[in-house]
Scaffold this active site. Structure first.
Site, mmCIF file in Angstrom:
data_model
loop_
_atom_site.group_PDB
_atom_site.id
_atom_site.type_symbol
_atom_site.label_atom_id
_atom_site.label_comp_id
_atom_site.label_asym_id
_atom_site.label_seq_id
_atom_site.Cartn_x
_atom_site.Cartn_y
_atom_site.Cartn_z
ATOM 1 N N CYS A 94 -7.294 -6.308 -0.851
ATOM 2 C CA CYS A 94 -8.304 -6.019 0.178
ATOM 3 C C CYS A 94 -8.684 -4.538 0.202
ATOM 4 O O CYS A 94 -9.484 -4.120 1.020
ATOM 5 C CB CYS A 94 -7.823 -6.464 1.548
ATOM 6 N N GLU A 107 0.815 -1.217 0.000
ATOM 7 C CA GLU A 107 0.000 0.000 0.000
ATOM 8 C C GLU A 107 0.853 1.273 0.000
ATOM 9 O O GLU A 107 0.328 2.375 0.123
ATOM 10 C CB GLU A 107 -0.996 -0.005 1.163
ATOM 11 N N ASP A 146 -4.748 3.082 0.332
ATOM 12 C CA ASP A 146 -3.536 3.847 0.621
ATOM 13 C C ASP A 146 -2.618 3.903 -0.595
ATOM 14 O O ASP A 146 -1.972 4.928 -0.824
ATOM 15 C CB ASP A 146 -2.797 3.245 1.819
HETATM 16 C C1 PEP Z 1 -5.966 -0.020 2.053
HETATM 17 O O1 PEP Z 1 -5.203 0.902 2.329
HETATM 18 O O2 PEP Z 1 -6.368 -0.257 0.891
HETATM 19 C C2 PEP Z 1 -6.471 -0.904 3.113
HETATM 20 C C3 PEP Z 1 -7.179 -1.971 2.836
HETATM 21 O O3 PEP Z 1 -6.196 -0.560 4.396
HETATM 22 P P1 PEP Z 1 -6.996 0.574 5.181
HETATM 23 O O4 PEP Z 1 -8.185 0.963 4.323
HETATM 24 O O5 PEP Z 1 -7.404 0.005 6.489
HETATM 25 O O6 PEP Z 1 -5.995 1.669 5.303
HETATM 26 MG MG MG Z 2 -4.285 0.998 4.276
#
Ligand code: PEP
Ligand code: MG
Length: 586
Positions: A511, A440, A464
């Site tokens: 994810c 990320e 991110d």
């Molecule tokens: C992302 O950054 O895509 C991620 C799944 O983590 P979060 O949304 O919790 O920062």
């Molecule tokens: Mg993230």
């Protein structure tokens, strides 16, 4: 004025959680400091006005003392900042000057405070020394506390709302959003925020319609106003006309019927027309959400955002508490995988403790793995709990925000230490689990060939990754229009990551929110993503989308779209080939 005289107001923002709801508005906060009234007082009231001010300061001091006393030992060092706030409360430049202003200008205490604080803040902000500059933030915190006491205002406690409403807020923090009770809150709208902020993600998990980035929703809405929220198009209608009320009620019913039909198929596997099965997993923030993952046909948990167990409380959870929660999730999901991501605190999920120092750029600050490596005790407590829970099912561990090779090595070393300790203490655990990292941060993409050597899997966090690669604050509505997962630069980064992992025989999952959009799924399959994880509510439609695809076709389609130079061109091709009706079912 009668109801008929009230004009319909239509605002357009960013639809951050699909669905339509119609209900009465409930204002959560309107940024107190902007609405301070000025009024003059007579000479005989000066004494009582000063007394009122002193009482508000005393109350603020007691509040701060209580927070300092309840500070957990692990972060006791940070309590210094609150001690500074206590001292600042009685500072001559602030306290003395406000009293002087009440006396000299014959104005109310709130106004005197606002006047003194604005000039004091300006004075600090003009200083070249960065340390002194930052004191402007402390002055802001201290004066807000006193102002709240003077006005008798308190932030509405979302958990205590007891009627069916649509929340209207300047902004909602992820911690506030996670307090929403589904049977009470139909949906929400906010002035600020963007599509992949954690607040929006939680709204999608809850399955309530939400629109963000409206700019002036709090200024245009009053409590109890009738309001329509269309989380698909991003439209919000205040005082809707009879005609719109009927039209949107019809749309709401259509949308819900369509979603119900898709939900009924959710137990079917996500197998493409040419017979390839993909795992479609759920992202959860809290253990209770596993029910929703299972109800929506999820094949496991692809992302367990564990930080929510640390938010909205003054202390840190202990190993036993974490272990019990993880064990519950792991046992219920077994034999399906549960991917437990270690603490991704800060960024837009700041701890509830005022002891944490304020960061200018929290998204780029001491968050996630950086925070954990800086606080080994907090980190090890969590790692021990995860290893213990792993003895009860199928656990994978996932480290967030990895930006360099040594970070993953340090994290793994800490995992080993935790496991050795448990072994020595004779505590049941399982060290034989898959280890993955979030991809990320752009540097992780660039180093993906090296990182793939030391992990079992990658999970791409597009929220991110897009934020950092395209330089777009994921919570900023002004730049939300640029947040496009189909940007050619992002597609190339995804391709590089998948190729690096494949070359080392490692798996690649996704994810980030990109994985949950049916329009992106053909592209991701073409790229070689093997597993998708998303908000539980998005699972049925994602599975249905996969069942309608042919892997061979997605491969040739991908070759074509990788030649496109702009996000717009990629988007148009994807829309043309795989586009749907936008969710209304009409
Ligand atoms: C992302 O950054 O895509 C991620 C799944 O983590 P979060 O949304 O919790 O920062
Ligand atoms: Mg993230």
């Amino acid at each position: 004025m009668t109801d008929n005289d009230i004009r319909e107001i239509i605002l357009t923002g960013i639809g951050v959680s699909p669905g339509i709801c119609i209900g009465k508005a409930y204002l959560v906060d309107v940024e107190g400091i902007d609405i301070v009234e000025k009024y003059h007082i007579s000479q005989i009231h000066v004494h009582s006005e000063i007394k009122r001010f002193k009482l508000a300061v005393k109350k603020a001091k007691n509040e701060l003392r209580a927070i300092i006393d309840n500070t957990p030992d692990a972060i006791k060092d940070h309590a210094d900042i609150l001690e500074t706030h206590v001292i600042l409360l009685k500072d001559k430049l602030l306290y003395g000057k406000i009293i002087e202003t009440i006396e000299a200008d014959l104005v109310n205490a709130e106004w005197a405070l606002k006047k003194v604080v604005s000039s004091l803040k300006a004075m600090f902000l003009n200083m070249s020394d960065p340390y002194l500059k930052e004191r402007a933030i402390d002055i802001g915190h201290v004066s807000d506390r006193v102002l709240n006491n003077l006005l008798g205002t308190e932030k509405v406690n979302i958990a205590s709302i007891n009627k069916r409403v649509v929340l209207v807020a300047a902004d909602l923090s992820p911690a506030q959003t996670s307090q929403i009770q589904l049977e009470r809150v139909k949906g929400f709208v906010t002035d600020r925020g963007g599509g992949t902020s954690h607040t929006s993600i939680i709204a999608r998990t809850l399955g309530i319609p939400a629109v963000s980035g409206l700019d002036r929703a709090t200024k245009t809405t009053c409590n109890d106003d009738l309001i329509i929220v269309d989380g698909i198009s991003g439209k919000v209608i205040i005082h809707p006309s009879e005609q719109n009320l009927v039209a949107y009620e019809e749309r709401r019913i259509q949308y819900e019927m369509r979603m119900a039909a898709i939900d009924r198929q959710s137990h079917l596997d996500a197998v493409t027309l040419d017979g390839q099965r993909f795992m479609v997993m759920g992202n959860i923030e809290l253990p209770e959400e596993i029910v929703s993952v299972l109800d929506h046909g999820g094949d496991g948990i692809g992302l367990y955002r564990t930080e929510f167990q640390y938010l909205g409380r003054p202390d840190f959870p202990c190993e036993a508490e974490l272990f019990e929660k993880y064990k519950d999730v792991v046992e219920v999901m077994a034999p399906r995988p549960v991917t437990i991501r270690t603490l991704d605190i800060n960024g837009d999920k700041a701890l509830d403790s005022p002891m944490e120092s304020v960061e200018d750029n929290p998204a780029l600050g001491l968050r996630a793995i950086r925070y954990c490596l800086r606080h080994p005790d907090i980190f090890k407590t969590q790692l021990r709990a995860i290893l213990r829970a792993a003895a009860y099912g199928n656990v994978r561990i996932l480290f967030p925000m990895i930006s360099s090779f040594d970070e993953i090595q340090e994290a793994k070393a800490m995992l080993n230490t935790a496991s050795e300790e448990l072994l020595q203490e004779g505590i049941l655990h399982n060290r034989n689990i898959e280890i993955g990292i979030m991809i990320e941060v752009p540097s992780a993409v660039i180093l993906s060939d090296m990182l793939a050597e030391v992990v079992d899997f990658f999970s791409i966090g597009t929220n991110d990754l897009i934020q950092f690669s395209l330089a777009i604050d994921r919570g900023n509505r002004q730049v939300a229009y640029l947040f496009n997962p189909l940007h050619p630069a992002i597609l190339r980064m995804l391709r590089q990551t998948v190729e690096a992992a494949r070359a080392k025989g490692k798996k690649v999952f996704m994810c980030g929110e990109m994985a949950g959009d049916p329009l992106h799924i053909p592209v991701l399959i073409g790229l070689g993503i093997q597993e998708f994880s998303m908000n539980p509510n998005a699972i049925p439609l994602a599975k249905q989308t996969i069942r309608s695809l042919n892997v061979e076709n997605t491969l040739s389609f991908l070759t074509d779209i990788l030649k496109e130079k702009t996000a717009q061109a990629v988007m148009e091709r994807v829309q043309l080939q795989f586009g749907q009706d936008g969710g209304y079912g009409d």
